[in-house]
Design a protein around this motif. Structure first.
Motif: not given
Length: 177
Positions: A36-61
């Motif tokens: 259930t967890v694996q299916t939900r995570l895949a759906r959340l990633e596929g539907n664009g609910v989870l933002a791409p990882l690059d959005q966690r990188v701060r421009p200051e760094s």
């Protein structure tokens, strides 16, 4: 992008608390089947609910310590072309369409004032851009956040004690449980 339910919200809250948690750890923590967890995570990633990882990188760094917001006025029917051209500028972090006198709010990152000047010149050179007003970001008081919204979606009322094991006492305080 689809909306999430309370279970999705609980899953996302668990991920915000421990971003490196395994599917098994999440399933145990939430009392859900691993599939259930694996299916939900895949759906959340596929539907664009989870933002791409690059959005966690701060421009200051990356050496871009100067943030600014540009209010851009665009010639009528030119939003698509201007937005596309803005997306080609690496210093443009985000472009949002607005109602009112300003058409686009453009968040940019620069290394210094001279670099910001060059970015402004590049934006002004885009066909269809009529005017640019720039405001420097002096200090961030509240980081971009979604945890309060996730807590609401998970069914936690505002002000409820965080998941620290503390139990509410009824008087607004909390005591260890």
């Amino acid at each position: 992008m689809s909306e999430i339910d309370a279970t999705d919200a609980r899953l996302l809250l668990a991920l915000t608390e421990d971003p490196r948690a395994s599917v098994m750890a999440l399933s145990q923590r939430l009392g859900l089947a691993r599939n259930t967890v694996q299916t939900r995570l895949a759906r959340l990633e596929g539907n664009g609910v989870l933002a791409p990882l690059d959005q966690r990188v701060r421009p200051e760094s990356l050496g871009h310590h100067l943030g600014a917001y540009m209010s851009v006025q665009v010639a009528q029917r030119g939003l698509a072309e201007v937005s596309s051209a803005l997306a080609d500028l690496p210093e443009v972090l985000e472009v949002t369409g607005l109602s009112g006198a300003t058409d686009l709010l453009v968040h940019v990152a620069a290394t210094d004032a001279d670099h910001l000047w060059r970015i402004t010149e590049a934006v002004l050179a885009i066909g269809g851009v009529q005017r640019v007003d720039t405001a420097l970001a002096m200090r961030r008081f509240v980081d971009r956040r979604t945890v309060p919204l996730l807590r609401l979606a998970a069914g936690h009322p505002p002000g409820e004690a965080e998941r620290s094991g503390a139990a509410p006492t009824g008087d607004g305080a909390s005591r260890d449980g």
